[in-house]
Design an enzyme around this catalytic site. Structure first.
Site, PDB file in Angstrom:
ATOM      1  N   ARG A  70     -16.812  35.485 -26.531  1.00  0.00           N
ATOM      2  CA  ARG A  70     -16.239  36.816 -26.721  1.00  0.00           C
ATOM      3  C   ARG A  70     -15.027  37.061 -25.841  1.00  0.00           C
ATOM      4  NH1 ARG A  70     -21.062  39.653 -28.767  1.00  0.00           N
ATOM      5  NH2 ARG A  70     -20.601  41.814 -29.228  1.00  0.00           N
ATOM      6  N   LYS A  84     -22.791  39.634 -38.435  1.00  0.00           N
ATOM      7  CA  LYS A  84     -23.034  38.301 -37.883  1.00  0.00           C
ATOM      8  C   LYS A  84     -24.522  37.981 -37.828  1.00  0.00           C
ATOM      9  CE  LYS A  84     -20.818  39.064 -33.960  1.00  0.00           C
ATOM     10  NZ  LYS A  84     -20.316  40.452 -34.080  1.00  0.00           N
ATOM     11  N   ARG A 144     -27.630  51.303 -38.536  1.00  0.00           N
ATOM     12  CA  ARG A 144     -28.527  50.364 -37.865  1.00  0.00           C
ATOM     13  C   ARG A 144     -29.262  51.066 -36.722  1.00  0.00           C
ATOM     14  NH1 ARG A 144     -25.919  44.885 -35.609  1.00  0.00           N
ATOM     15  NH2 ARG A 144     -25.469  46.063 -33.729  1.00  0.00           N
ATOM     16  N   ARG A 152     -17.419  49.629 -27.733  1.00  0.00           N
ATOM     17  CA  ARG A 152     -17.622  48.218 -28.086  1.00  0.00           C
ATOM     18  C   ARG A 152     -16.497  47.706 -28.978  1.00  0.00           C
ATOM     19  NH1 ARG A 152     -23.178  49.270 -30.477  1.00  0.00           N
ATOM     20  NH2 ARG A 152     -23.126  47.164 -31.310  1.00  0.00           N
ATOM     21  N   ARG A 167     -31.932  50.014 -30.938  1.00  0.00           N
ATOM     22  CA  ARG A 167     -30.868  49.650 -29.998  1.00  0.00           C
ATOM     23  C   ARG A 167     -30.106  50.896 -29.583  1.00  0.00           C
ATOM     24  NH1 ARG A 167     -27.370  44.505 -31.739  1.00  0.00           N
ATOM     25  NH2 ARG A 167     -25.990  45.604 -30.309  1.00  0.00           N
TER      26      ARG A 167
HETATM   27  P1  ADP Z   1     -22.772  43.613 -31.542  1.00  0.00           P
HETATM   28  O1  ADP Z   1     -22.062  42.418 -32.146  1.00  0.00           O
HETATM   29  O2  ADP Z   1     -23.342  44.518 -32.565  1.00  0.00           O
HETATM   30  O3  ADP Z   1     -21.977  44.324 -30.504  1.00  0.00           O
HETATM   31  P2  ADP Z   1     -24.438  41.942 -29.838  1.00  0.00           P
HETATM   32  O4  ADP Z   1     -25.897  41.910 -29.976  1.00  0.00           O
HETATM   33  O5  ADP Z   1     -23.679  40.704 -30.140  1.00  0.00           O
HETATM   34  O6  ADP Z   1     -24.052  43.115 -30.806  1.00  0.00           O
HETATM   35  O7  ADP Z   1     -24.010  42.397 -28.368  1.00  0.00           O
HETATM   36  C1  ADP Z   1     -24.521  43.554 -27.752  1.00  0.00           C
HETATM   37  C2  ADP Z   1     -23.922  43.717 -26.352  1.00  0.00           C
HETATM   38  O8  ADP Z   1     -24.292  42.572 -25.532  1.00  0.00           O
HETATM   39  C3  ADP Z   1     -22.400  43.757 -26.274  1.00  0.00           C
HETATM   40  O9  ADP Z   1     -21.897  45.056 -26.472  1.00  0.00           O
HETATM   41  C4  ADP Z   1     -22.153  43.220 -24.854  1.00  0.00           C
HETATM   42  O10 ADP Z   1     -22.366  44.229 -23.891  1.00  0.00           O
HETATM   43  C5  ADP Z   1     -23.240  42.183 -24.663  1.00  0.00           C
HETATM   44  N1  ADP Z   1     -22.784  40.814 -25.026  1.00  0.00           N
HETATM   45  C6  ADP Z   1     -23.255  40.072 -26.053  1.00  0.00           C
HETATM   46  N2  ADP Z   1     -22.637  38.871 -26.097  1.00  0.00           N
HETATM   47  C7  ADP Z   1     -21.730  38.860 -25.064  1.00  0.00           C
HETATM   48  C8  ADP Z   1     -20.769  37.922 -24.594  1.00  0.00           C
HETATM   49  N3  ADP Z   1     -20.590  36.736 -25.174  1.00  0.00           N
HETATM   50  N4  ADP Z   1     -20.016  38.257 -23.508  1.00  0.00           N
HETATM   51  C9  ADP Z   1     -20.184  39.443 -22.904  1.00  0.00           C
HETATM   52  N5  ADP Z   1     -21.067  40.371 -23.307  1.00  0.00           N
HETATM   53  C10 ADP Z   1     -21.841  40.104 -24.376  1.00  0.00           C
END
Ligand code: ADP
Length: 191
Positions: A89, A14, A128, A146, A134
């Protein structure tokens, strides 16, 4: 206004595709992951709360991310459109987003859902983690947590938009440019 959601499990590409799409279509990128990581860097109260969840691979509570998105929408009154990445999400986040966009009379045009096998996701995330800095990408059990959160809470978000016929599935494996072209084809059909 053209608003789109780029959807898919962690590691589905994404972030990479968002960068290319915002450049091509002039959209404002709203990534809740990036917004949360910036709050953590600045050690704000919101960032400190979010970090406890993110370190364990769990979703941050809905009210926290919904508040963040609501401010981001208010801070960008002149945007041509938004690309939502990593949001919504959960079903509650999807409903909240629809309400916020209703006020702007600018609904979601389409959700593009990237499909990638689980084996490939884990491979990409561990890779990554070697360079991203990260911590949630270096530990395989956090990565699996996750992906479990994705199956338990996030996958239903696609069903939510399917009832409005707004979901397009896109194959998320292949070269970056091949995937980008598939996404552009879907956008151009709807824009
Ligand atoms: P990835 O898609 O690789 O998991 P993100 O950068 O989108 O990476 O998200 C990293 C973390 O941030 C998630 O594992 C979650 O803990 C938190 N997070 C991100 N977006 C949301 C959301 N919309 N609702 C709840 N938690 C979120």
């Amino acid at each position: 206004m053209f608003n789109l959601i780029l959807f898919g499990p962690p590691g589905s590409g994404k972030g990479t595709q968002s960068e290319k799409l915002i450049a091509k279509y002039g959209l404002k990128h709203l990534s809740t992951g990036d917004l949360l990581r910036s709050e953590i860097r600045e050690q704000t109260p919101l960032g400190k709360e979010a970090q406890n969840f993110m370190d364990k691979g769990q979703l941050v509570p809905d009210e926290v991310v919904i508040g963040m998105i609501s401010s981001a929408l208010d801070n960008n009154p002149n945007a041509k459109g938004f690309l939502f990445d990593g949001f919504p999400r959960t079903a509650a986040q999807a409903e909240a987003l629809d309400k916020l966009l209703e006020l702007k009379e600018a609904p979601i045009a389409v959700m593009l859902a990237l499909e990638v096998s689980e084996e490939e996701l884990i491979k990409r995330l561990l890779k990554r983690g070697e360079t991203s800095g990260r911590s949630d990408d270096t530990n395989e059990s956090v990565i699996r947590a996750r992906i479990t959160e994705y199956h338990n809470k996030t996958a239903v978000v696609a069903d939510y938009y399917k009832q409005f016929d707004k979901v397009e599935m896109v194959k998320g494996e292949g070269t970056i440019d091949e995937i980008f072209n598939r996404l552009c084809t879907e956008i151009d059909k709807r824009a």
